[in-house]
Write an enzyme that holds these catalytic residues in place. Structure first.
Site, PDB file in Angstrom:
ATOM      1  N   TYR A 130       0.834  -1.210   0.000  1.00  0.00           N
ATOM      2  CA  TYR A 130       0.000   0.000   0.000  1.00  0.00           C
ATOM      3  C   TYR A 130       0.867   1.258   0.000  1.00  0.00           C
ATOM      4  O   TYR A 130       0.668   2.162  -0.815  1.00  0.00           O
ATOM      5  CB  TYR A 130      -0.906  -0.028   1.225  1.00  0.00           C
ATOM      6  CG  TYR A 130      -1.905   1.104   1.275  1.00  0.00           C
ATOM      7  CD1 TYR A 130      -2.903   1.229   0.304  1.00  0.00           C
ATOM      8  CD2 TYR A 130      -1.867   2.041   2.297  1.00  0.00           C
ATOM      9  CE1 TYR A 130      -3.828   2.257   0.352  1.00  0.00           C
ATOM     10  CE2 TYR A 130      -2.797   3.074   2.355  1.00  0.00           C
ATOM     11  CZ  TYR A 130      -3.774   3.176   1.375  1.00  0.00           C
ATOM     12  OH  TYR A 130      -4.698   4.204   1.423  1.00  0.00           O
ATOM     13  N   LYS A 178       1.207   4.199  -2.965  1.00  0.00           N
ATOM     14  CA  LYS A 178       0.791   5.601  -2.784  1.00  0.00           C
ATOM     15  C   LYS A 178       1.993   6.546  -2.918  1.00  0.00           C
ATOM     16  O   LYS A 178       1.836   7.701  -3.350  1.00  0.00           O
ATOM     17  CB  LYS A 178       0.084   5.784  -1.436  1.00  0.00           C
ATOM     18  CG  LYS A 178      -1.267   5.054  -1.341  1.00  0.00           C
ATOM     19  CD  LYS A 178      -2.342   5.639  -2.257  1.00  0.00           C
ATOM     20  CE  LYS A 178      -3.713   5.023  -1.999  1.00  0.00           C
ATOM     21  NZ  LYS A 178      -4.781   5.609  -2.819  1.00  0.00           N
TER      22      LYS A 178
END
Ligand SMILES: NC(=O)c1ccc[n+]([C@@H]2O[C@H](COP(=O)([O-])OP(=O)(O)OC[C@H]3O[C@@H](n4cnc5c(N)ncnc54)[C@H](OP(=O)(O)O)[C@@H]3O)[C@@H](O)[C@H]2O)c1
Length: 250
Positions: free
Chosen positions: A167, A171
């Protein structure tokens, strides 16, 4: 009449933050929202919930990881409205809670990392390639990339978040995409920025999160409605937290 209004596309708006952003944008009188979802039935249901609340939005299916779906959407929106003014790249995935391997870079499944990048990074490039030409044609656009403060490289050594390699790296790449796209769009009236919505009570954020999806939507609306000459290529914290626009460390 929608021809006087800004046309706003929100990805992944059948639930969670995307739905809340759509709802808030739909309350703005000169904005017309196009709600999108990869699951048609859920998108139709979300549109109906907004209609029940007196908010008139359109719905069209959109799976951001699917070339054909994105192309079909781009053709439909050009035919329907002739333009896109606002794009909120909200759709995202976070495998952190589902896979114990996400606790370490030494165990993380590379296939999971890849699929997370597919949705959180490559899909934003895909949707940008399909829709920004429509913004360029009218030299107007506001693009909001939904990031997270977990992607703040400068904060990684001291922050309290889980390692969450798939994750976080996705990002961080999304923030990089934002900076590069802003560079490419400088000297245009197409403004692209990223922001962190905070930890939200959604399917992704879970029950223990301190803030609602509506709280998290506030900064997206601010960035989606920036005036001409507004910030370009920045990474914003939540307005709610600081009472005004504050930039996060990359
Ligand atoms: N919740 C938090 O605490 C938090 C914090 C920081 C950042 N964010 C970011 O905020 C954004 C929204 O998160 P959320 O909390 O609302 O998560 P969520 O409740 O899990 O909702 C995610 C949304 O993304 C959609 N989506 C996923 N893959 C898609 C695809 N290929 N095509 C189209 N839509 C797709 C989902 O659609 P389906 O229903 O079809 O799965 C759903 O509508 C994400 O980018 C997330 O990283 C969330």
């Amino acid at each position: 009449m929608t021809d006087q209004k800004k046309i706003a596309v929100v990805t992944g708006s059948n639930r969670g933050l995307g739905y809340a952003i759509s709802q808030k944008l739909a309350h703005i009188s000169n904005v017309h929202v196009v709600l999108t979802s990869r699951k048609e039935a859920e998108g139709v249901a979300a549109k109906q919930r907004l209609a029940d609340a007196g908010l008139n939005v359109d719905f069209h299916p959109l799976d951001v990881t699917d070339d054909a779906s994105v192309q079909k959407f781009a053709v439909w929106i050009e035919k329907s409205y002739g333009r896109v003014d606002i794009l909120v790249n909200n759709a995202g995935v976070n495998p952190t809670g589902n896979e114990p391997e996400e606790g370490s870079l030494l165990t993380v499944r590379l296939q999971t990392m890849l699929s997370t990048f597919e949705t959180n990074v490559l899909a934003i490039a895909r949707v940008s390639q399909a829709l920004i030409p429509l913004m360029k044609a009218q030299n107007y656009g506001r693009i909001v990339n939904v990031s997270t403060e977990m992607a703040s490289l400068n904060s990684i050594p001291t922050d309290f978040y889980p390692l969450a390699p798939s994750y976080r790296l996705s990002k961080i790449a999304l923030n990089g995409l934002t900076a590069l796209l802003a560079k490419e769009l400088q000297n245009t009236n197409i403004l692209v920025n990223a922001y962190s919505p905070g930890w939200l009570k959604t399917d992704m954020g879970g029950e223990n999160a301190p803030f609602t999806a509506e709280d998290g939507a506030q900064t997206a609306v601010y960035l989606a409605t920036l005036p001409d000459g507004g910030p370009q290529g920045q990474f914003f914290a939540e307005l709610r937290k600081f009472g005004g626009p504050i930039q996060l460390n990359w």
